[in-house]
Every structure is written in C-alpha cells, then in structure tokens.
Design an enzyme around this catalytic site. Structure first.
Site, PDB file in Angstrom:
ATOM      1  N   LYS A   1       5.224  -4.761  -4.979  1.00 29.08           N
ATOM      2  CA  LYS A   1       6.924  -5.249  -5.113  1.00 29.08           C
ATOM      3  C   LYS A   1       7.065  -5.272  -2.966  1.00 29.08           C
ATOM      4  CE  LYS A   1      10.683  -3.372  -7.076  1.00 29.08           C
ATOM      5  NZ  LYS A   1      10.752  -4.183  -7.501  1.00 29.08           N
TER       6      LYS A   1
ATOM      7  N   TRP B   1      -2.838  -2.791  -1.920  1.00 37.16           N
ATOM      8  CA  TRP B   1      -2.087  -4.027  -2.025  1.00 37.16           C
ATOM      9  C   TRP B   1      -3.046  -4.944  -0.686  1.00 37.16           C
ATOM     10  CZ3 TRP B   1      -0.743  -8.869   0.301  1.00 37.16           C
ATOM     11  CH2 TRP B   1      -0.152  -9.329  -0.860  1.00 37.16           C
TER      12      TRP B   1
ATOM     13  N   ASN C   1      -1.559   2.220   5.551  1.00 37.91           N
ATOM     14  CA  ASN C   1      -0.838   0.521   4.725  1.00 37.91           C
ATOM     15  C   ASN C   1      -0.056  -0.162   6.511  1.00 37.91           C
ATOM     16  OD1 ASN C   1       0.911  -0.484   3.701  1.00 37.91           O
ATOM     17  ND2 ASN C   1       2.462   1.335   4.038  1.00 37.91           N
ATOM     18  N   GLY C   2      -0.474  -1.117   6.113  1.00 34.70           N
ATOM     19  CA  GLY C   2      -0.020  -1.941   7.307  1.00 34.70           C
ATOM     20  C   GLY C   2      -1.078  -3.061   8.292  1.00 34.70           C
TER      21      GLY C   2
ATOM     22  N   GLU D   1      16.230 -18.104 -10.115  1.00 31.76           N
ATOM     23  CA  GLU D   1      15.295 -16.973 -10.858  1.00 31.76           C
ATOM     24  C   GLU D   1      15.075 -16.969 -11.753  1.00 31.76           C
ATOM     25  OE1 GLU D   1      15.453 -14.155  -8.767  1.00 31.76           O
ATOM     26  OE2 GLU D   1      15.184 -12.703 -10.542  1.00 31.76           O
TER      27      GLU D   1
ATOM     28  N   HIS E   1      15.450 -37.464 -11.296  1.00 36.13           N
ATOM     29  CA  HIS E   1      14.579 -38.241  -9.899  1.00 36.13           C
ATOM     30  C   HIS E   1      12.781 -37.379 -10.190  1.00 36.13           C
ATOM     31  CE1 HIS E   1      18.469 -40.180  -8.692  1.00 36.13           C
ATOM     32  NE2 HIS E   1      18.771 -38.509  -8.482  1.00 36.13           N
TER      33      HIS E   1
ATOM     34  N   ARG F   1       3.615  -0.503  -5.164  1.00 38.12           N
ATOM     35  CA  ARG F   1       3.644  -0.973  -3.714  1.00 38.12           C
ATOM     36  C   ARG F   1       2.358  -1.337  -3.280  1.00 38.12           C
ATOM     37  NH1 ARG F   1       6.751   1.622   0.088  1.00 38.12           N
ATOM     38  NH2 ARG F   1       5.638   0.954   1.714  1.00 38.12           N
TER      39      ARG F   1
ATOM     40  N   LYS G   1      11.320 -15.159 -12.460  1.00 38.17           N
ATOM     41  CA  LYS G   1      10.693 -14.292 -13.480  1.00 38.17           C
ATOM     42  C   LYS G   1       9.354 -14.021 -14.198  1.00 38.17           C
ATOM     43  CE  LYS G   1      12.145 -11.055 -11.937  1.00 38.17           C
ATOM     44  NZ  LYS G   1      12.875 -11.146 -10.487  1.00 38.17           N
TER      45      LYS G   1
ATOM     46  N   GLU H   1       6.496 -14.280 -12.629  1.00 33.59           N
ATOM     47  CA  GLU H   1       6.038 -13.279 -12.191  1.00 33.59           C
ATOM     48  C   GLU H   1       4.931 -13.096 -13.455  1.00 33.59           C
ATOM     49  OE1 GLU H   1       8.421 -11.780  -8.191  1.00 33.59           O
ATOM     50  OE2 GLU H   1       9.537 -11.778 -10.471  1.00 33.59           O
TER      51      GLU H   1
ATOM     52  N   CYS I   1       1.346  -1.293   0.051  1.00 35.53           N
ATOM     53  CA  CYS I   1      -0.125   0.205  -0.107  1.00 35.53           C
ATOM     54  C   CYS I   1       1.000   1.086  -0.455  1.00 35.53           C
ATOM     55  CB  CYS I   1      -1.065   0.171   1.053  1.00 35.53           C
ATOM     56  SG  CYS I   1      -1.896  -0.940   1.039  1.00 35.53           S
TER      57      CYS I   1
HETATM   58  C1  G6P Z   1       8.206  -9.254  -3.284  1.00 35.34           C
HETATM   59  C2  G6P Z   1       9.003  -8.665  -4.548  1.00 35.34           C
HETATM   60  C3  G6P Z   1       9.643  -9.416  -5.210  1.00 35.34           C
HETATM   61  C4  G6P Z   1      11.113  -9.365  -3.712  1.00 35.34           C
HETATM   62  C5  G6P Z   1      10.411  -9.880  -2.294  1.00 35.34           C
HETATM   63  C6  G6P Z   1      11.802  -9.509  -1.408  1.00 35.34           C
HETATM   64  O1  G6P Z   1       7.581 -10.854  -3.047  1.00 35.34           O
HETATM   65  O2  G6P Z   1       7.777  -8.799  -5.630  1.00 35.34           O
HETATM   66  O3  G6P Z   1      10.219  -9.088  -6.560  1.00 35.34           O
HETATM   67  O4  G6P Z   1      12.096 -10.071  -4.466  1.00 35.34           O
HETATM   68  O5  G6P Z   1       9.355  -9.589  -2.230  1.00 35.34           O
HETATM   69  O6  G6P Z   1      11.420  -8.374  -1.409  1.00 35.34           O
HETATM   70  P1  G6P Z   1      12.628  -7.744  -0.828  1.00 35.34           P
HETATM   71  O7  G6P Z   1      12.419  -5.897  -1.215  1.00 35.34           O
HETATM   72  O8  G6P Z   1      13.066  -7.964   0.705  1.00 35.34           O
HETATM   73  O9  G6P Z   1      13.800  -7.740  -1.844  1.00 35.34           O
END
Ligand code: G6P
Length: 608
Positions: free
Chosen positions: A603, A72, A97-98, A481, A504, A27, A485, A488, A2
C-alpha cells in the site's frame, strides 16, 4: 513499505505484536517475523507468507519485550532467511523499514571484522553495526546512535539486545515511526492503527530522532543527540474503524464508506454559505493570489486524481495545469516557475517518489506548495506550506478507493477557490457547486445501490485475459483508474485509452474476447463517444457501457448497459469511479484473488 511493531509491558507482548502486525500487513505481506527477549536470550520466529502463519508458529512464545516486522521485499527475495528481525551474534536484533544505501560498503567492512551475514538484505548490516558498537561497552542507545551516524539511507528501526530486558530503542529517518504511550507499558509502530487496541496516545518521531523506551517512559533525542520533547497526540481513530465488520474485504468496506468519507471531507465546507481559502491553510489566500499555474505531482491512483483535476482547473478556474508522475518528475530537468503552485497528492503521505518530487520541486525554486493527503502527521504534510486533509479514515485495502474519491473532492474545492479568487465564479455558480457537493454523498450511495447488478455484470469478465477501458475528457482518467483497479486486484491485463485514440492503434486488439468498458456520462463528448463505441461493435467487440441519466443508449446484442442513477456534471468522475471499483472488486472475487493484498504490491511505497 514494511511494518514495524514493538512493545515493552508487564503483560505478555506477543499477542500485541501479532495483532499489530496484522494491522500493518497492508504495508507488506511477503514474510513476517518477531523476536522477544527472555532470560538473556533472543527468541526469534520468522516465516514467509502472512502474519497468520507467524501467529501459528509463535503460539507458545511469551515475553514482556519484543519487536516484530511484516515485510515487502526490496533487497533479497521473500524467504525466511531474509525476513526480519535480523540478528547479530544472538545479542542484537533489529527490524527495519527503509533502504540502507551504503549497505554494500558496510557489508564489506563488517565482513572484514568477522561478522557473518546470513541474509541478502540491506537491513542486516544495521544489526551487525549496532553490535560492533555495543560490544565495545556502549549503551544500546549510544551503540544505535553511532551506528545510524554511519548509515546512509532511509530507516525506521526497532532494536533490542538479549542482555537488556528493560529497553527498546527505535529511530526514524525517511520512514514513519511513532511511539504509543500506555500506563506502565510503551510501544512503537509504523502506524497508529497497529496500536489502537492498546493505546490511542501517540508521539510522532521526527526526522533523525532516536528514542529509548522502557516500561515507565521514554526519552527522545534528535539527530544531534540532544534530548527533545515531542508533542503527545490522542488518535481520533477507533479500533472499530480498522476492523472488517460485516464486510468480506477491506476494499469492499472502503468502497461502501465513500458516502461517509466524502461527507466527512466536505463537512466544514458544505455547512458554510461560501468557500474560504483557509480550508487549505492559513497562508492559502496569499498563495492563491500569487499563483498563475498549477503543477500536480503524485503516483498511482493519486496521479489519476491529478489528471481529473487538470480538466477542472483549466475549464472552471482558467488556470494552466500540468500533472506529472512523481517518479518521473523527480529525475527530470525541468524549469521551475516561482508562480506555480505545486500540489502533491497522496493517500499515505509517505510515498518515496512523491516526497522526493516535492523536495526536487522546492530545490529547483518552487515556493508555493500544497499537499492533499489522508494522513495528518505524514512527511508530505509536514513538507508542504499548505495542506488539505482528506478525511477518508484509514484505508487498508491495497487498491485505493475512498482515498481517491475524497482526493477528487478536495481537488474540486481547490478548483472552486482558485476560480473564485480569479473572478471566474459568480455567487450563483458557487452556490450551485456547493449544492452539488452537499448532494454528493447521497449520489455516491445511489451508485453503491447498483452493487448486485454490477456483481452480475462482473461474472462475464472472470474468464477474460484482457480488457480495454475507454473514456473521454474528464472521464479518460476514470478509465485509467478503472483499468488500474481491475489489473491490481484481478490480474486481468487492462488498458485505458481516450476513446478518440482507439483508431490509432488499440482497435487492432478488439475482437469478441476483448471486453471494452466505456465510461459514458451524458456530457458534451457523449456523441463522439457513441461513434467510438460503434467502431468497437463493428469489429465484434463486446461493450460494457457505464451510462448515466440522459445518455439514451439501448442495450443490444453485445452491448451491455449499466445505467447509473443520475448525471452529476463536473462531479460525475467520482460517481463513475465508484461503479468501476465495484466492477473490479467483483471480478476479483469471482477469480478468487486476494483482494486486499494483491500479489507483489504494497500500500505505501516508501522505496523508489
Ligand atoms: C501504491 C498503492 C496505490 C497508491 C500509490 C500511491 O502503489 O498500491 O494504491 O495509489 O501507492 O500512494 P499514495 O499513498 O502516495 O497515494
């Protein structure tokens, strides 16, 4: 998650609020709203969806005081009635926010007092609680302070009252909030990027702070209610740095910014002749001399950076290393080792699980703490004894790209320093690594130059429903990773395996409809990987191999080779990641998904 923006000014603040919200959309972006104070009344607009929708319906509103929010969803589905601001009796409006943990008890109490709840959120209790104290004749500041003393949980809030056109109250505990200081106008925001168009002068609130903001100034009170001063910072960010410029998406921009982000992160190091521990903080030398093992805690992409670092730390520095997902570690009964360096990695520095994991580590007896973070004033940085700030610049696309590669650069430096400190790095080796680091930005640029070829390759993926990523050793986390990506941003189900594990289980999934992406650098495990790739081909699986100089793999029927320009040794994971970021980006583009704001994600995840 948020995002919050608030403003009090002589000019109309609505455009400022809306632009700020747009900057904070990373956010959270399932609904948005704003409230302004006009003629002793609160005027509110809310909508589901993006800020652009809110902007359209707010076109005719104007005021010199208002607060706004992009959401969010946590408690309550994304809907207009759950969107912020929440109001109490048309007198008090709050953005939050929280998470308020005792909201159920509060809701029961306030309902008994006659308050009528119109949303399913935890946040609405804040509005009614403040109202209950304000209605008894307290000032807005005191009403807010009293309400907050009764709430348990995390918050950043902005508060306005219909009958008080001169004041905006805000507070933070567990969620970020800063004040923006202008000339005869002042602001609040979750993040400085929201305010860059109006001011670069910012004051970061500390845990428990409550602030009263007016046209002419602000007063800050700590958790005990004492007036306090907090330092004024001038943000180094430019307004342009958070704009899209020539790119189609922030993710594409941020992928392309990696050579510069790496150069900025490594600047001080690469310009010197040798590595000094001071880059991790004044007490780093003393800590590094004491530690005998490493524990890395992080979430998401940052966790993958930790997984790469484990290979480096054990092989180059000879130091045992464990890597744990922060949300697991924080609830696990574990054995603390005071000789362990606890390294937390986070782009935002505000991920709730990572913060909680660090606190848990400290509570269980760990004393050496280091954070690798991209946000200087973040909670994580403040909580750690040692720190390294990656200089990736603001990362706005939800899928992390440049933050990840700069985290890797930082972790490689940590490895080299620990290796040096432990007598495992000769002067020649140190010079060799420094040379490779100096070359890294241009090596990254060379991978970016493959963009057209990778875009073409990506076209073959758009109709796929699943994908398998394979890697070995140092590149297994890069396969993880790459899969993250892809899932996501393109919503293709992707899994990653260490290639040796294929037989396996996952081999059962392989057929002509399952593309298999292999990360295949020319390293010691290449021959083993080649055998694993044969296993895939023999089952009719289509292979997409990201090879590099010297890999000597030939394209053939069902085997597509993406030839990376060079082999970067230990730094190869950084280069291979960039190629996989581009692959995910172009698959998403082809699928037409919302690249920068993928569904259901946000994010910075400031909730559990
Ligand atoms: C969220 C984001 C990811 C990120 C993760 C950890 O899930 O969408 O892209 O890797 O948080 O975030 P941080 O700010 O702790 O790296």
């Amino acid at each position: 998650m948020c995002g919050i923006v608030g403003a009090i000014a002589q000019r109309n603040v609505v455009p400022i609020l809306l632009q700020g919200l747009q900057r904070l959309e990373y956010r959270g972006y399932d609904s948005a709203g704003l409230v302004v104070v006009n003629n002793q009344q609160l005027q509110r607009e809310r909508s589901t969806g993006r800020v652009a929708k809110l902007s359209a319906i707010s076109a005719n509103i104007s005021s010199h005081l208002g607060i706004a929010h992009t959401r969010w969803a946590t408690h309550g589905v994304p809907s207009e009635r759950n969107a912020h601001p929440h109001m109490s009796n048309n007198l008090i409006a709050v953005v939050h926010n929280g998470i308020i943990e005792n909201y159920e008890a509060m809701r029961t109490r306030l309902t008994a007092q006659g308050y009528v709840f119109t949303s399913d959120t935890d946040s609405e209790v804040i509005a009614h609680l403040i109202h209950s104290h304000y209605a008894r004749g307290n000032s807005l500041l005191v009403a807010t302070q009293t309400a907050l003393s009764e709430l348990v949980g995390a918050y950043a809030i902005g508060v306005v009252a219909a009958d008080n056109a001169d004041q905006l109250i805000c507070a933070r505990k567990g969620s970020p909030l800063l004040l923006g200081v202008g000339i005869e106008e002042n602001f609040i925001a979750s993040d400085v990027s929201a305010l860059l168009a109006v001011t670069k002068n910012v004051v970061y609130l500390e845990e428990g702070d409550v602030a009263e903001i007016s046209l002419h100034g602000y007063r800050i009170f700590n958790a005990r209610g004492e007036a306090v001063e907090r330092p004024l910072h001038v943000s180094e960010l430019s307004n342009e740095s958070v704009e899209l410029g020539e790119y189609r998406h922030y993710m594409q921009k941020e992928i392309h910014e990696q050579p510069q982000a790496l150069a900025d992160t490594l600047e001080g190091v690469c310009n010197s002749q040798s590595l000094i521990p001071g880059i991790f903080g004044a007490e780093a030398a003393a800590s590094f001399a004491q530690v005998k093992s490493i524990l890395i805690l992080a979430c998401g992409t940052s966790h993958h950076a930790g997984l790469v670092a484990r290979y480096w730390l054990e092989e180059i520095a000879g130091i045992p290393c464990n890597v744990e997902i922060a949300s697991e570690y924080r609830y696990r009964v574990s054995v603390a080792n005071p000789d362990t360096l606890v390294v937390t990695i986070s782009q935002s520095g505000e991920t709730a699980d990572t913060l909680a994991a660090l606190n848990h580590a400290k509570e269980t007896g760990h004393v050496h703490t280091l954070s690798i973070c991209n946000v200087p004033e973040s909670a994580l940085v403040r909580l750690s004894k040692l720190r390294f700030l990656t200089r990736a610049g603001p990362e706005i696309g939800v899928a992390s790209t440049k933050a990840f590669t700069t985290q890797l650069a930082a972790l490689f430096l940590l490895t080299l320093l620990l290796a040096k400190q432990r007598g495992r790095l000769s002067v020649q080796q140190e010079q060799g690594h420094l040379h490779a680091l100096r070359h890294l930005p241009s090596a990254a640029q060379a991978v970016l130059n493959l963009e057209p070829e990778i875009a073409k390759l990506a076209e073959r993926f758009a109709d796929k429903r699943h994908a398998l990523f394979l890697g070995r050793g140092l590149h297994y986390p890069i396969a993880l990773e790459g899969a993250l990506k892809l899932k996501e941003i393109s919503y293709i189900h992707a899994e990653a395996y260490p290639a040796g594990e294929l037989k396996h289980g996952p081999l059962a999934l392989v057929d002509k409809d399952m593309p298999v992406i292999a990360v295949a650098p020319n390293d010691a495990l290449l021959e083993k990987l080649k055998s694993n790739l044969q296993e895939v081909r023999a089952r009719g699986g289509e292979l997409y191999v990201f090879a590099d100089a010297g890999t000597r793999l030939q394209p053939s029927d069902g085997v597509h080779i993406m030839q990376m320009p060079e082999h970067a040794g230990y730094l190869s994971p950084i280069l291979h990641t960039i190629a996989l970021q581009l692959l995910a980006y172009y698959v998403a583009l082809k699928k037409g998904t919302d690249v920068d704001k993928p569904r259901n994600l946000a994010k910075s995840v400031t909730v559990e």
